[in-house]
Every structure is written in C-alpha cells, then in structure tokens.
Design a protein around this motif. Structure first.
Motif, mmCIF file in Angstrom:
data_model
loop_
_atom_site.group_PDB
_atom_site.id
_atom_site.type_symbol
_atom_site.label_atom_id
_atom_site.label_comp_id
_atom_site.label_asym_id
_atom_site.label_seq_id
_atom_site.Cartn_x
_atom_site.Cartn_y
_atom_site.Cartn_z
ATOM 1 N N LEU A 84 0.838 -1.206 -0.071
ATOM 2 C CA LEU A 84 0.079 0.130 0.179
ATOM 3 C C LEU A 84 0.882 1.304 0.053
ATOM 4 O O LEU A 84 0.393 2.371 -0.504
ATOM 5 C CB LEU A 84 -1.031 0.021 1.245
ATOM 6 N N GLY A 85 2.122 1.279 0.594
ATOM 7 C CA GLY A 85 2.799 2.634 0.601
ATOM 8 C C GLY A 85 3.422 2.713 1.949
ATOM 9 O O GLY A 85 2.772 2.124 3.022
ATOM 10 N N PRO A 86 3.912 4.000 2.267
ATOM 11 C CA PRO A 86 4.639 4.153 3.309
ATOM 12 C C PRO A 86 3.306 4.281 4.581
ATOM 13 O O PRO A 86 2.358 4.863 4.502
ATOM 14 C CB PRO A 86 5.321 5.511 3.398
ATOM 15 N N LEU A 87 3.774 3.805 5.806
ATOM 16 C CA LEU A 87 2.728 3.828 6.754
ATOM 17 C C LEU A 87 2.640 5.219 7.616
ATOM 18 O O LEU A 87 3.626 5.684 8.005
ATOM 19 C CB LEU A 87 2.954 2.746 8.026
ATOM 20 N N ARG A 88 1.504 5.972 7.542
ATOM 21 C CA ARG A 88 1.335 7.198 8.084
ATOM 22 C C ARG A 88 0.324 7.215 9.287
ATOM 23 O O ARG A 88 0.595 8.010 10.358
ATOM 24 C CB ARG A 88 0.835 8.222 7.115
ATOM 25 N N TYR A 89 -0.495 6.411 9.476
ATOM 26 C CA TYR A 89 -1.328 6.372 10.604
ATOM 27 C C TYR A 89 -1.522 4.624 11.161
ATOM 28 O O TYR A 89 -1.523 3.862 10.309
ATOM 29 C CB TYR A 89 -2.687 6.620 10.106
ATOM 30 N N ALA A 90 -1.938 4.618 12.415
ATOM 31 C CA ALA A 90 -2.274 3.426 13.042
ATOM 32 C C ALA A 90 -3.267 3.577 14.165
ATOM 33 O O ALA A 90 -3.054 4.335 14.790
ATOM 34 C CB ALA A 90 -0.955 2.917 13.410
ATOM 35 N N VAL A 91 -3.885 2.412 14.297
ATOM 36 C CA VAL A 91 -4.889 2.349 15.345
ATOM 37 C C VAL A 91 -4.641 0.837 15.854
ATOM 38 O O VAL A 91 -5.055 0.197 15.196
ATOM 39 C CB VAL A 91 -6.559 2.890 14.999
ATOM 40 N N ASN A 92 -4.636 0.762 17.214
ATOM 41 C CA ASN A 92 -4.432 -0.373 17.735
ATOM 42 C C ASN A 92 -5.652 -0.697 18.595
ATOM 43 O O ASN A 92 -5.756 -0.124 19.598
ATOM 44 C CB ASN A 92 -3.092 -0.235 18.588
ATOM 45 N N CYS A 93 -6.402 -1.670 18.019
ATOM 46 C CA CYS A 93 -7.584 -1.995 18.837
ATOM 47 C C CYS A 93 -7.912 -3.372 19.250
ATOM 48 O O CYS A 93 -9.005 -3.730 19.641
ATOM 49 C CB CYS A 93 -8.853 -1.508 17.715
ATOM 50 N N ALA A 94 -6.897 -4.253 18.858
ATOM 51 C CA ALA A 94 -6.981 -5.520 19.158
ATOM 52 C C ALA A 94 -7.136 -5.747 20.539
ATOM 53 O O ALA A 94 -6.427 -5.403 21.305
ATOM 54 C CB ALA A 94 -5.960 -6.438 18.461
ATOM 55 N N GLY A 95 -8.094 -6.520 21.152
ATOM 56 C CA GLY A 95 -8.216 -6.853 22.575
ATOM 57 C C GLY A 95 -9.142 -7.890 22.605
ATOM 58 O O GLY A 95 -10.134 -8.263 21.891
ATOM 59 N N ILE A 96 -9.230 -8.482 23.845
ATOM 60 C CA ILE A 96 -10.303 -9.382 24.421
ATOM 61 C C ILE A 96 -10.709 -9.124 25.903
ATOM 62 O O ILE A 96 -10.058 -8.357 26.431
ATOM 63 C CB ILE A 96 -9.556 -11.027 24.103
ATOM 64 N N ASN A 97 -11.737 -9.797 26.299
ATOM 65 C CA ASN A 97 -12.115 -9.822 27.590
ATOM 66 C C ASN A 97 -12.797 -10.995 27.951
ATOM 67 O O ASN A 97 -13.778 -11.542 27.270
ATOM 68 C CB ASN A 97 -13.127 -8.491 28.003
ATOM 69 N N ASP A 98 -12.397 -11.381 29.256
ATOM 70 C CA ASP A 98 -13.118 -12.545 29.802
ATOM 71 C C ASP A 98 -12.929 -12.752 31.127
ATOM 72 O O ASP A 98 -12.197 -13.058 31.888
ATOM 73 C CB ASP A 98 -12.425 -13.835 29.174
ATOM 74 N N GLY A 99 -13.934 -12.178 31.941
ATOM 75 C CA GLY A 99 -14.036 -11.979 33.370
ATOM 76 C C GLY A 99 -14.043 -12.974 34.112
ATOM 77 O O GLY A 99 -14.423 -14.253 33.715
ATOM 78 N N ALA A 100 -13.300 -12.907 35.329
ATOM 79 C CA ALA A 100 -13.563 -14.007 36.453
ATOM 80 C C ALA A 100 -13.201 -13.506 37.602
ATOM 81 O O ALA A 100 -12.484 -12.573 37.678
ATOM 82 C CB ALA A 100 -12.425 -15.105 36.115
ATOM 83 N N PRO A 101 -13.315 -13.839 38.844
ATOM 84 C CA PRO A 101 -13.161 -13.357 40.102
ATOM 85 C C PRO A 101 -11.431 -13.687 40.467
ATOM 86 O O PRO A 101 -11.062 -14.580 39.803
ATOM 87 C CB PRO A 101 -13.964 -14.200 41.231
ATOM 88 N N ALA A 102 -11.133 -12.500 40.963
ATOM 89 C CA ALA A 102 -9.508 -12.596 41.084
ATOM 90 C C ALA A 102 -8.887 -13.757 41.912
ATOM 91 O O ALA A 102 -7.897 -14.526 41.492
ATOM 92 C CB ALA A 102 -9.158 -11.394 41.579
ATOM 93 N N GLU A 103 -9.676 -14.259 42.886
ATOM 94 C CA GLU A 103 -9.146 -15.134 43.676
ATOM 95 C C GLU A 103 -9.327 -16.750 42.879
ATOM 96 O O GLU A 103 -8.385 -17.422 43.319
ATOM 97 C CB GLU A 103 -10.182 -15.445 44.829
ATOM 98 N N SER A 104 -10.138 -16.567 41.862
ATOM 99 C CA SER A 104 -9.986 -17.866 41.103
ATOM 100 C C SER A 104 -9.367 -17.742 39.765
ATOM 101 O O SER A 104 -9.635 -18.895 38.824
ATOM 102 C CB SER A 104 -11.544 -18.327 41.170
ATOM 103 N N MET A 105 -8.973 -16.581 39.376
ATOM 104 C CA MET A 105 -8.690 -16.447 37.811
ATOM 105 C C MET A 105 -7.100 -17.209 37.719
ATOM 106 O O MET A 105 -6.295 -17.082 38.864
ATOM 107 C CB MET A 105 -8.383 -14.777 37.701
ATOM 108 N N SER A 106 -7.056 -18.086 36.884
ATOM 109 C CA SER A 106 -5.678 -18.609 36.807
ATOM 110 C C SER A 106 -4.828 -17.688 36.104
ATOM 111 O O SER A 106 -4.934 -16.652 35.587
ATOM 112 C CB SER A 106 -5.841 -19.889 35.714
#
Length: 254
Positions: A84-106
């Motif tokens: 496409l050509g020289p990079l001028r702009y970037a947006v970083n949006c990749a992500g996930i979410n999977d909740g769990a209680p802290a005391e039981s989170m691996s």
C-alpha cells in the motif's frame, strides 16, 4: 487562519479491524481519505472490513495476524508498506475480555489477556513506530478504556483493567520518547459501547444495568469512536501527543 484539517492522506493500519470499534474505525478512516490495512484473525469479519473499506472508495488490505507474535506483526507492517505504501497512521484496537473473580483467576487466563491487550499493543506500536521513523513520522492512536481509570462496578476483570491502564502509560511513554522524532501517540478511551459482544444475549442483561449510571443515559455506538480517533490522527491534532481522550458519555465524571 485556515480551518483545521481533519482529513487523512496516506496509509493506515488498524488492528482488531474485524469487528466492533475496530471495524467502525477502519471504515471511518477510509471515509476520511486513508487507504486501510485491516489486521485481525482471519475470518468473515476481516473480509467484511476489507469490503467496507473498498466500498468507501479506498484501497484495502486484509492482514491476518496474531498481535502477540512479534515476528508476524513486524512482517505484517512490512507487507502493508510493500503493498500500500509508507505507513502514516495506525490504530491499535485488538483486544479481548473474559472476566473471572480474582481469587479464582488462573495465571494462564491473566497472562493471555495481558499478552493480547497490552503486549500486543506494544508490539504493534513498535512495528508501526519503526516504519514511521524510517520515513519522517506519523500518528498512532491506541484504544484504551474507561476501565483504565475506574474499576467497573460489578465486573470481575482485574486483568483487563490492569492491561488497559498499562496501555495508557505505554501511550504516554511512547509519545514522549518519539515526540521530537515526528510521531504522535495518543489514546481514545471508550466508555460502555454497544459492540456485537455487548449486545449478545449472554452479556446484554448484565451490561444494560450500567446505562442509568451514564449521564447521557445510553451506551455509545462503535461509530462514535471514529470522530475522536480521526481527530487525534489528523493534522487538526498536530500539538496533541500523550493525550487520553475519554469518550464515555460522562460516565467517569460520576
């Protein structure tokens, strides 16, 4: 004095472009004048994003990539510049979410989310920054979250909150490191947003409880993150770097 220039000219790279905020941003950048490389896991969502960018009249490139794989991220950015050509702009949006209680989170669950949501943003910024430094600069926006500055009531997501807080400090640190080298780095932090995941039947009953706590009395639509992102990428924000723009309907104010 001339009017501020909110248009985009050149090549943009968007991670997490297959759905939700990332997909909306990819199309919004195209509508603002950029050619867009859409990065995400391979699949129909990525194909739809590419088709939508092309439908907006701009060139598009599908970039299947795992943002936790540093060599793959580097090669993907190199491919974008080749095709496409020289990079001028970037947006970083990749992500996930999977909740769990802290005391039981691996530790595996904690590490997986941090690898994607924080390390993946660093690897993306590093590859994008290298490319931009090679040809005089550019502009990067990282998608954060209000979860970086509040602990969402009723949500057990200590790993997500910590990773998003890390994204904001990463943004500030990169902004200052690259400030005199032509690269601006900013963040957009969405509030509660009606992405497809949030609207799913298993999540919606929980998420809709937050609406009364939002001063504007509604969730955001993914498309409402486009304007703030385009602003920070554009020359209209030429003196903005290291900023975190909260786009939350006033939620953090309460």
């Amino acid at each position: 004095m001339s009017a501020p220039d909110f248009g985009l000219t050149g090549v943009a790279f968007v991670t997490g472009a297959a759905g939700g905020i990332g997909a909306a941003v990819a199309v919004g950048l195209a509508a603002s004048g950029a050619d867009v490389a859409c990065a995400d896991r391979a699949g129909e969502g990525l194909d739809r994003a590419v088709a939508a960018v092309e439908g907006a009249g701009r060139r598009a490139l599908a970039c299947p990539v795992d943002v936790t794989d540093d060599a793959a991220v580097d090669e993907t950015v190199a491919r974008v510049e080749r095709e496409l050509g020289p990079l001028r702009y970037a947006v970083n949006c990749a992500g996930i979410n999977d909740g769990a209680p802290a005391e039981s989170m691996s530790v595996e669950q904690f590490r997986r989310l941090v690898d994607i949501n924080l390390t993946g943003v660093f690897l993306s910024c590093r590859a994008e920054g290298r490319a931009m430094l090679a040809h005089g600069g550019g502009s990067i926006v990282n998608i954060g979250s209000i979860s970086a500055v509040i602990a969402n009531r009723g949500l057990t997501q200590v790993h997500y909150n910590a990773a998003k807080a890390g994204v904001l400090q990463l943004t500030t640190s990169l902004a200052l490191e690259w400030a005199q080298r032509g690269i601006r780095v900013n963040a957009v932090s969405p509030g509660y947003t009606a992405t497809p995941m949030a609207k799913s039947s298993e999540v919606w009953e929980h998420v809709k409880q937050y609406i009364p706590d939002i001063p504007m009395n509604r969730m955001a639509e993914p498309e409402e993150m486009v304007g703030p992102t385009v602003f920070l990428l554009s020359d209209a924000a030429s003196y903005c770097t290291g900023a975190n723009l909260l786009v939350d309907g006033g939620a953090v104010g309460w």
